[in-house]
Write an enzyme that holds these catalytic residues in place. Structure first.
Site, PDB file in Angstrom:
ATOM      1  N   ALA A 131      -4.155  -8.664  -0.662  1.00 10.71           N
ATOM      2  CA  ALA A 131      -3.273  -7.563  -0.253  1.00 10.71           C
ATOM      3  C   ALA A 131      -3.718  -6.305  -0.983  1.00 10.71           C
ATOM      4  CB  ALA A 131      -1.822  -7.892  -0.591  1.00 10.71           C
ATOM      5  N   LYS A 132      -3.236  -5.188  -0.583  1.00  9.21           N
ATOM      6  CA  LYS A 132      -3.508  -3.925  -1.286  1.00  9.21           C
ATOM      7  C   LYS A 132      -2.483  -2.909  -0.839  1.00  9.21           C
ATOM      8  CE  LYS A 132      -6.628  -2.356  -4.243  1.00  9.21           C
ATOM      9  NZ  LYS A 132      -7.398  -3.127  -5.220  1.00  9.21           N
TER      10      LYS A 132
END
Ligand code: NAD
Length: 473
Positions: free
Chosen positions: A135-136
């Site tokens: 994720a980011k």
């Protein structure tokens, strides 16, 4: 080998970006879109990942982000005016565990950048062997123009807007560019205010030590770069350089990753010949004094002008005479434009996505080896994983346990990448023939490099997990 005639390939362009660039009569501008770059890198792995073609559409599924959240963030600024910011959180793949990835504050934050960074996190966590997906997140802003209060309001509004898109068992943020332990403290506090009566510490990592943080998290990314470089050099693959001691090292970026790398490599006996930040490069061919440059940075906010150094443009440090180059700033720094001028024998990527696919080809042709981002800079997420475990179990790890466990993880993944690289090189004719059979007329595979090998290990693991789980329902 089964050809998989209706496999995932047919939706994809026939040729890679690089091949198109090579064939074009007019020089084409290099495609610097991070998500296109992530796709090119992914496509490079597919010929080597067994049976991916056998499951219809599997390759497309593994690359596609699971969830993209875009939020609008109004903030009352210090002058009383409301400024509206854009925030993003992308969960790329949670097959192997909750989403994991940093939150970045930077003017370049955009959906495609966050998607690429989230994709790289999936591969990084799989390669490191930790139970997270990728994720980011990020907010498009200029952090240098925000006061502490504005940054805190913006962070809190972002976390409130994300709501239960993040959580200790769904998606766990961490620091990235221009966010730090203090930012993570605000994230924890905001989430905790919205979830009374539960242990919310594992919702975010990279927190201050007084708030469930883990010792060694701030140095972890740089330490990981060090362990990866050390292990690779000890393998004897670069006969002229088998240890870090005595190596000349240049570092782009003097923030969390770059500054700690300068200290750690110096302590191991390296000579730091240049560092840089957005203000420019501070160069010293015979070696600079890391402590003095650090003190200058602390007092002036810039490395340029540090005692005992000469000044250059921010990109100049990349071209310094050195043995090891550590890009530790941001994406797209080593490109087709400057790859010819890199003088290092080894590039260890502390930053995410610092080298473009076009530059990779040029570097390989010039015999320059790259330890890729998903391998070399995994130290941060590995120690974040330790912090998450520590928080779930209400434990407190000591420095030795963190350092020994980090070394073990990074050595193990570096060994796995070197072994896979050797296997791919040894069996290249077989992979070549298989690829031609699957995609008649496809151009010859280029000689593997460590970036492709690292991604092959990672994508192979993500694929194996997906196969073991099956496609819901
Ligand atoms: P940071 O905000 O602490 O520092 C960034 C540094 O890069 C600053 O010194 C800044 O001046 C410099 N910089 C930015 N743009 C530059 C440019 N164009 N030229 C020269 N210098 C420039 O950020 P960080 O946490 O050190 O992250 C740096 C890189 O490392 C990013 O790519 C990030 O994704 C990656 N990374 C960070 C971590 C982590 O734990 N912090 C983990 C893995 C990867």
């Amino acid at each position: 080998m089964a050809a998989g005639a209706d496999g995932p390939w047919k939706e994809r362009p026939d040729r890679s970006t690089i091949e198109k660039l090579n064939e074009s009569e007019e020089p084409m501008a290099e495609d610097l879109n991070p998500h296109s770059i992530a796709r090119t890198q992914y496509d490079n792995t597919l010929p080597y990942v067994d049976s991916l073609v056998g499951w219809k559409g599997m390759a497309e599924w593994l690359f596609a982000p699971e969830k993209i959240v875009t939020v609008t963030l109004p903030v009352v600024m210090d002058d009383g005016l409301v400024h509206t910011f854009q925030g993003y959180r992308v969960i790329h793949n949670t097959g192997r565990g909750p989403g994991k990835g940093g939150i970045r504050f930077h003017p370049s934050v955009a959906e495609d950048e966050v998607k690429a960074l989230a994709t790289w996190m999936t591969w990084k966590c799989a390669l490191a062997g930790i139970p997270f997906g990728g994720a980011k997140g990020g907010i498009t802003c200029d952090p240098s123009k925000l006061s502490l209060d504005e940054k805190r309001h913006l962070t809190r509004r972002f976390i409130a807007a994300l709501g239960d898109n993040i959580g200790p068992h769904t998606d766990v943020p961490a620091p990235d560019m221009y966010t730090d332990a203090q930012t993570m403290g605000w994230i924890y506090d905001t989430y905790s205010m919205m979830h009374h009566g539960t242990n919310s510490l594992p919702v975010v990592t990279g927190k201050p030590l007084d708030l469930g943080g883990i010792v060694g998290r701030s140095t972890a990314t740089a330490r990981g770069v060090y362990f990866c470089t050390e292990r690779f050099l000890a393998s004897g693959r670069l006969p002229k350089m088998t240890t870090i001691a005595g190596a000349r090292v240049a570092i782009q970026g003097f923030g969390n990753a770059g500054r700690h790398a300068a200290t750690i490599f110096r302590d191991a006996g390296a000579v730091i010949v240049g560092v840089s930040d957005t203000s420019g490069s501070a160069l010293a061919p015979k070696g600079l004094d890391v402590a003095k440059v650090g003190a200058h940075k602390d007092s002036t906010g810039r490395v340029v002008g540090a005692p005992g150094t000469t000044s250059g443009s921010p990109l100049k440090v990349l071209e310094a005479e050195c043995d090891i180059l550590i890009p530790a700033a941001m994406e797209n720094q080593i490109t087709m434009e400057n790859a010819d001028r890199i003088k290092a024998a080894l590039i260890s990527e502390a930053a995410n996505g610092p080298t473009t696919p076009g530059a990779d080809v040029i570097l390989a042709d010039r015999g320059i080896t790259v330890m890729p981002d998903i391998l070399a800079n995994a130290g941060g997420v590995v120690v974040s994983y330790f912090e998450w475990v520590q928080n779930l179990q209400n434990e407190e790890w000591d420095e030795k346990r963190v350092d020994d466990s980090l070394r073990k993880h990074i050595y193990r993944s570096t060994d796995a990448v070197m072994a896979r690289y050797d296997e791919m090189v040894a069996n290249l004719p077989m992979y070549q023939a298989r690829w031609q059979e699957m995609r008649p007329g496809a151009p010859a595979l280029r000689h593997p490099d460590y970036r492709i090998a690292a991604a092959v290990v990672a994508v192979g693991r993500a694929k194996a997990t997906a196969e073991a789980r099956g496609v819901w329902p």
